[in-house]
Design a protein around this motif. Structure first.
Motif, PDB file in Angstrom:
ATOM      1  N   ASN A   1       0.792  -1.227   0.000  1.00 29.63           N
ATOM      2  CA  ASN A   1       0.000   0.000   0.000  1.00 29.63           C
ATOM      3  C   ASN A   1       0.828   1.283   0.000  1.00 29.63           C
ATOM      4  O   ASN A   1       0.321   2.352   0.335  1.00 29.63           O
ATOM      5  CB  ASN A   1      -0.974   0.012   1.180  1.00 29.63           C
TER       6      ASN A   1
ATOM      7  N   THR B   1       2.286   4.350  -2.006  1.00 33.26           N
ATOM      8  CA  THR B   1       1.833   5.021  -3.227  1.00 33.26           C
ATOM      9  C   THR B   1       2.906   5.988  -3.713  1.00 33.26           C
ATOM     10  O   THR B   1       3.686   6.533  -2.917  1.00 33.26           O
ATOM     11  CB  THR B   1       0.521   5.786  -2.994  1.00 33.26           C
TER      12      THR B   1
ATOM     13  N   TYR C   1       3.907  -1.630 -10.755  1.00 30.44           N
ATOM     14  CA  TYR C   1       3.015  -0.655 -10.133  1.00 30.44           C
ATOM     15  C   TYR C   1       2.227   0.135 -11.171  1.00 30.44           C
ATOM     16  O   TYR C   1       1.071   0.499 -10.951  1.00 30.44           O
ATOM     17  CB  TYR C   1       3.840   0.294  -9.266  1.00 30.44           C
TER      18      TYR C   1
END
Length: 341
Positions: free
Chosen positions: A173, A175, A250
């Motif tokens: 998680n 970013t 990603y």
């Protein structure tokens, strides 16, 4: 013979039934390894492998890659002695700004990866902690027997977690937000997962329920308004890695980056790798016909080709300076009795 004398049991032979296959009498090519054949074989392999290795190394060299480890630098000094409290504290500022310099021109598409080190996704209990049937069938939400302890959310009425299990629960998680010259660089997160996963393994009518609603939050959250087949970050994460050091895609940048340009990355440092001594890295990379930057194939081809060339040269010297007379091939069994073949 006495009629009362017991009859002896018939001996059972262990001799196999005869066939040309079991006796290795089928027609076959039986080459004689003369010096000429051996030298020619080594030279052929060398001629094939050495140019292939050079091509692989050349393709790998053309790949431009930026690797930035950020887990240590993004940890505030006040939390150095207790990094777990930094991750678990919802009020701590987890924003981290990194600056990357492009060494050479990077031609689109530019692939964005995150790399985790010392994370054993191949652990037996971890790999089994999921329900593939639940992921693709909306009627199988109750199929959570392999997902303990992340199988249900306790309360007045126990409700199943979709997707259940430790693999989904530990979803990465962190970013990343990219900008160049104060302009945001768009990240394309479409088609980063395998087509076989989005079309078959994850249902287009299966929606997350009760995910990360327990007492202990493992990783990222999911959008309950999107089916699992559209949540490609989850799909990429749930294709577990075979080794403890791995990269996962990603997103992509669909624009060229010129040499010496400066890229600013705003990172939300949310994922806890400090607890198990892991590392986190952000990677920008182009690709070639062999994929990303990987010197292994080129080195392997060159090594095998070089050994074969070395052996061929040695055999040539031995054959020229210390020749040995060959035996007469007419004395070989298949030449002396050709009718038996």
């Amino acid at each position: 013979m006495d009629e009362h004398e017991p009859t002896r049991p018939k001996a059972i032979s262990k001799k196999p039934r005869y066939s040309r296959f079991t006796q290795q009498e089928l027609p076959a090519w039986k080459p004689i390894l003369t010096p000429g054949w051996v030298i020619a074989s080594f030279v052929t392999v060398a001629i094939m492998f050495i140019p292939t290795g050079l091509l692989c190394l050349s393709a790998s060299e053309r790949v431009v890659e930026i690797v930035d480890r950020y887990d240590d630098d993004c940890l505030p000094d006040s939390f150095r002695t207790n990094p777990d409290s930094f991750i678990q504290n919802n009020k701590s500022n987890k924003t981290c700004i990194r600056t990357l310099k492009v060494p050479r021109k990077m031609t689109a598409p530019i692939f964005i990866y995150y790399e985790l080190d010392n994370f054993y996704q191949n652990h037996r209990r971890y790999v089994k902690s999921r329900s593939d049937k639940q992921l693709r069938d909306p009627g199988a939400a109750e199929e959570t027997k392999d997902c303990m302890p992340e199988d249900i959310v306790g309360g007045d009425n126990d409700a199943p977690i979709v997707p259940c299990g430790l693999v989904a629960w530990s979803l990465f998680n962190d970013t990343y937000t990219f900008s160049k010259a104060n302009k945001v660089v768009d990240i394309d997160k479409k088609d980063i997962a395998w087509k076989s996963d989005t079309r078959v393994k994850f249902g287009s009518n299966v929606y997350p329920k009760n995910f990360q609603k327990g007492e202990l939050i493992g990783g990222g959250e999911l959008d309950e308004s999107k089916p699992l087949s559209e949540q490609e970050d989850l799909i990429v994460w749930m294709r577990t890695a075979a080794l403890p050091n791995f990269r996962k895609l990603y997103g992509k940048i669909n624009m060229d980056l010129e040499a010496n340009e400066t890229i600013t990355v705003v990172i939300q440092n949310n994922y806890n790798t400090y607890d198990f001594g892991g590392e986190k890295k952000l990677i920008l990379s182009t690709a070639s016909w062999i994929g990303g930057k990987n010197d292994f194939f080129g080195i392997a081809f060159l090594t095998i080709g070089g050994i074969c060339l070395f052996m061929a040269i040695n055999f040539i010297f031995l054959y020229v300076f210390k020749p040995r007379p060959l035996g007469d091939p007419t004395y070989l069994s298949w030449n002396r009795n050709p009718n038996a073949q």
